[in-house]
Design a protein around this motif. Structure first.
Motif, PDB file in Angstrom:
ATOM      1  N   VAL A   1     -13.966  47.925  60.847  1.00 32.85           N
ATOM      2  CA  VAL A   1     -13.350  49.259  61.332  1.00 32.85           C
ATOM      3  C   VAL A   1     -12.703  49.935  60.021  1.00 32.85           C
ATOM      4  CG1 VAL A   1     -12.901  48.688  63.577  1.00 32.85           C
ATOM      5  CG2 VAL A   1     -11.141  48.029  61.804  1.00 32.85           C
ATOM      6  N   PHE A   2     -12.789  49.197  58.749  1.00 30.30           N
ATOM      7  CA  PHE A   2     -12.303  49.707  57.616  1.00 30.30           C
ATOM      8  C   PHE A   2     -12.913  49.022  56.318  1.00 30.30           C
ATOM      9  CE2 PHE A   2      -9.319  49.744  54.087  1.00 30.30           C
ATOM     10  CZ  PHE A   2      -9.073  50.887  53.860  1.00 30.30           C
ATOM     11  N   SER A   3     -13.128  49.695  55.377  1.00 29.71           N
ATOM     12  CA  SER A   3     -13.686  49.543  54.023  1.00 29.71           C
ATOM     13  C   SER A   3     -13.189  50.377  53.127  1.00 29.71           C
ATOM     14  CB  SER A   3     -15.205  49.010  54.015  1.00 29.71           C
ATOM     15  OG  SER A   3     -15.380  48.522  52.770  1.00 29.71           O
ATOM     16  N   GLY A   4     -12.307  49.914  52.057  1.00 24.32           N
ATOM     17  CA  GLY A   4     -11.669  50.584  50.890  1.00 24.32           C
ATOM     18  C   GLY A   4     -11.432  50.004  49.507  1.00 24.32           C
ATOM     19  N   ASN A   5     -11.507  50.563  48.510  1.00 23.91           N
ATOM     20  CA  ASN A   5     -11.564  50.135  47.228  1.00 23.91           C
ATOM     21  C   ASN A   5     -10.232  50.862  46.447  1.00 23.91           C
ATOM     22  OD1 ASN A   5     -13.152  52.231  46.768  1.00 23.91           O
ATOM     23  ND2 ASN A   5     -14.425  51.282  45.231  1.00 23.91           N
ATOM     24  N   ASN A   6      -9.642  51.639  47.145  1.00 22.13           N
ATOM     25  CA  ASN A   6      -8.792  52.408  46.152  1.00 22.13           C
ATOM     26  C   ASN A   6      -7.638  51.437  45.955  1.00 22.13           C
ATOM     27  OD1 ASN A   6      -6.432  53.919  45.452  1.00 22.13           O
ATOM     28  ND2 ASN A   6      -7.021  55.845  46.576  1.00 22.13           N
ATOM     29  N   PRO A   7      -7.253  51.068  44.564  1.00 20.28           N
ATOM     30  CA  PRO A   7      -6.452  50.169  44.209  1.00 20.28           C
ATOM     31  C   PRO A   7      -4.939  50.436  44.834  1.00 20.28           C
ATOM     32  CG  PRO A   7      -7.136  51.278  42.497  1.00 20.28           C
ATOM     33  CD  PRO A   7      -7.972  51.846  43.191  1.00 20.28           C
ATOM     34  N   ARG A   8      -4.690  51.768  45.044  1.00 24.24           N
ATOM     35  CA  ARG A   8      -3.222  51.971  45.424  1.00 24.24           C
ATOM     36  C   ARG A   8      -3.092  52.134  46.921  1.00 24.24           C
ATOM     37  NH1 ARG A   8      -1.651  57.004  41.167  1.00 24.24           N
ATOM     38  NH2 ARG A   8      -2.123  55.872  39.463  1.00 24.24           N
ATOM     39  N   THR A   9      -4.048  52.400  47.667  1.00 23.45           N
ATOM     40  CA  THR A   9      -3.835  52.425  49.098  1.00 23.45           C
ATOM     41  C   THR A   9      -4.464  51.788  50.243  1.00 23.45           C
ATOM     42  OG1 THR A   9      -5.597  54.198  49.048  1.00 23.45           O
ATOM     43  CG2 THR A   9      -3.336  55.140  48.761  1.00 23.45           C
ATOM     44  N   ALA A  10      -5.611  51.148  49.579  1.00 25.26           N
ATOM     45  CA  ALA A  10      -6.645  50.509  50.397  1.00 25.26           C
ATOM     46  C   ALA A  10      -5.789  49.249  51.131  1.00 25.26           C
ATOM     47  CB  ALA A  10      -7.778  49.939  49.831  1.00 25.26           C
ATOM     48  N   ARG A  11      -5.024  48.391  50.510  1.00 25.95           N
ATOM     49  CA  ARG A  11      -4.566  47.127  51.197  1.00 25.95           C
ATOM     50  C   ARG A  11      -3.325  47.772  52.385  1.00 25.95           C
ATOM     51  NH1 ARG A  11      -0.947  42.532  48.252  1.00 25.95           N
ATOM     52  NH2 ARG A  11      -0.468  41.254  50.348  1.00 25.95           N
ATOM     53  N   SER A  12      -2.832  48.657  52.185  1.00 27.53           N
ATOM     54  CA  SER A  12      -1.701  49.123  53.231  1.00 27.53           C
ATOM     55  C   SER A  12      -2.511  50.008  54.344  1.00 27.53           C
ATOM     56  CB  SER A  12      -0.731  50.043  52.629  1.00 27.53           C
ATOM     57  OG  SER A  12      -1.222  51.217  52.039  1.00 27.53           O
ATOM     58  N   GLN A  13      -3.548  50.449  54.181  1.00 29.29           N
ATOM     59  CA  GLN A  13      -4.213  51.171  55.011  1.00 29.29           C
ATOM     60  C   GLN A  13      -5.063  50.058  55.902  1.00 29.29           C
ATOM     61  OE1 GLN A  13      -7.060  53.568  52.598  1.00 29.29           O
ATOM     62  NE2 GLN A  13      -6.119  55.553  53.498  1.00 29.29           N
ATOM     63  N   ALA A  14      -5.733  48.961  55.164  1.00 31.63           N
ATOM     64  CA  ALA A  14      -6.272  47.816  55.878  1.00 31.63           C
ATOM     65  C   ALA A  14      -5.337  47.289  57.002  1.00 31.63           C
ATOM     66  CB  ALA A  14      -6.878  47.037  54.944  1.00 31.63           C
ATOM     67  N   HIS A  15      -4.124  46.871  56.418  1.00 27.94           N
ATOM     68  CA  HIS A  15      -2.993  46.280  57.317  1.00 27.94           C
ATOM     69  C   HIS A  15      -2.579  47.040  58.384  1.00 27.94           C
ATOM     70  CE1 HIS A  15      -2.745  42.204  55.366  1.00 27.94           C
ATOM     71  NE2 HIS A  15      -2.807  42.915  54.307  1.00 27.94           N
ATOM     72  N   SER A  16      -2.335  48.348  58.042  1.00 28.48           N
ATOM     73  CA  SER A  16      -1.893  49.260  59.175  1.00 28.48           C
ATOM     74  C   SER A  16      -2.996  49.708  60.352  1.00 28.48           C
ATOM     75  CB  SER A  16      -1.574  50.660  58.665  1.00 28.48           C
ATOM     76  OG  SER A  16      -2.667  51.354  58.261  1.00 28.48           O
ATOM     77  N   ARG A  17      -4.114  49.792  59.853  1.00 26.86           N
ATOM     78  CA  ARG A  17      -5.397  49.992  60.683  1.00 26.86           C
ATOM     79  C   ARG A  17      -5.585  48.583  61.782  1.00 26.86           C
ATOM     80  NH1 ARG A  17     -10.524  53.305  59.032  1.00 26.86           N
ATOM     81  NH2 ARG A  17      -8.989  54.660  58.380  1.00 26.86           N
ATOM     82  N   ALA A  18      -5.540  47.431  60.919  1.00 25.15           N
ATOM     83  CA  ALA A  18      -5.564  46.048  61.913  1.00 25.15           C
ATOM     84  C   ALA A  18      -4.515  46.086  62.663  1.00 25.15           C
ATOM     85  CB  ALA A  18      -5.564  44.982  60.833  1.00 25.15           C
TER      86      ALA A  18
END
Length: 166
Positions: free
Chosen positions: A86-103
């Protein structure tokens, strides 16, 4: 001007190498050198913090760091199957928080399906569920797309190792 700077750099580098060699060289009458003296000293102790020791141990789960894992768990048996990415991102500033919020959003709506947040450099990924067949994953994908139309364009079934027993 550059020739003078290059010559100074060469002289400085040579001095550093000679200094390092003299430290490692044996003192007069000492054939072991500094490395041998350290290795032969029975009084030598190494104090290492427990957290550092834990970080130096090999990771059991493979190359991806599983963010959803809690503590040391026994390795689970896995088999081939499908999950919904449901998510794949590599932006070093936002990808981690986007992944956790989407999960978290999907986990709140569908707590019966497992959610897996992983980091495999440079990508953060979120995968949902443990589906044995493509048809099961496809049915779940349709349901997810209805509940989360904003994420629908990124969602797709992917082959993965899934937990046995689900």
């Amino acid at each position: 001007m550059t020739m003078i700077n290059n010559r100074r750099l060469l002289i400085l580098a040579s001095g550093c190498l000679l200094g390092a060699a003299s430290v490692l060289a044996a003192e007069p009458g000492d054939t072991l050198g500094i490395i041998g003296r350290i290795a032969s000293n029975p009084q030598l102790t190494v104090n290492q913090p427990e957290k550092l020791a834990a970080r130096l141990l090999p990771v059991r789960s493979g190359s991806a760091a599983d963010e959803s894992a809690e503590g040391d768990k026994a390795p689970q048996a896995t088999t081939g199957g499908y999950r919904i990415q449901v998510f794949s991102g590599n932006n070093p500033r936002t990808a981690r928080s986007q992944a956790h919020s989407r999960a978290a959003a999907i986990r709140a709506e569908f707590p019966e399906w497992g959610s897996y947040v992983t980091f495999d450099s440079p990508y953060w990924r979120v995968k949902i569920g443990d589906f044995r067949s493509y048809d099961e994953a496809r049915a779940a994908l349709d349901l997810l797309k209805k509940h989360f139309p904003g994420f629908a364009s990124e969602m797709r079934p992917v082959r993965d190792r899934i937990k046995n027993g689900n």
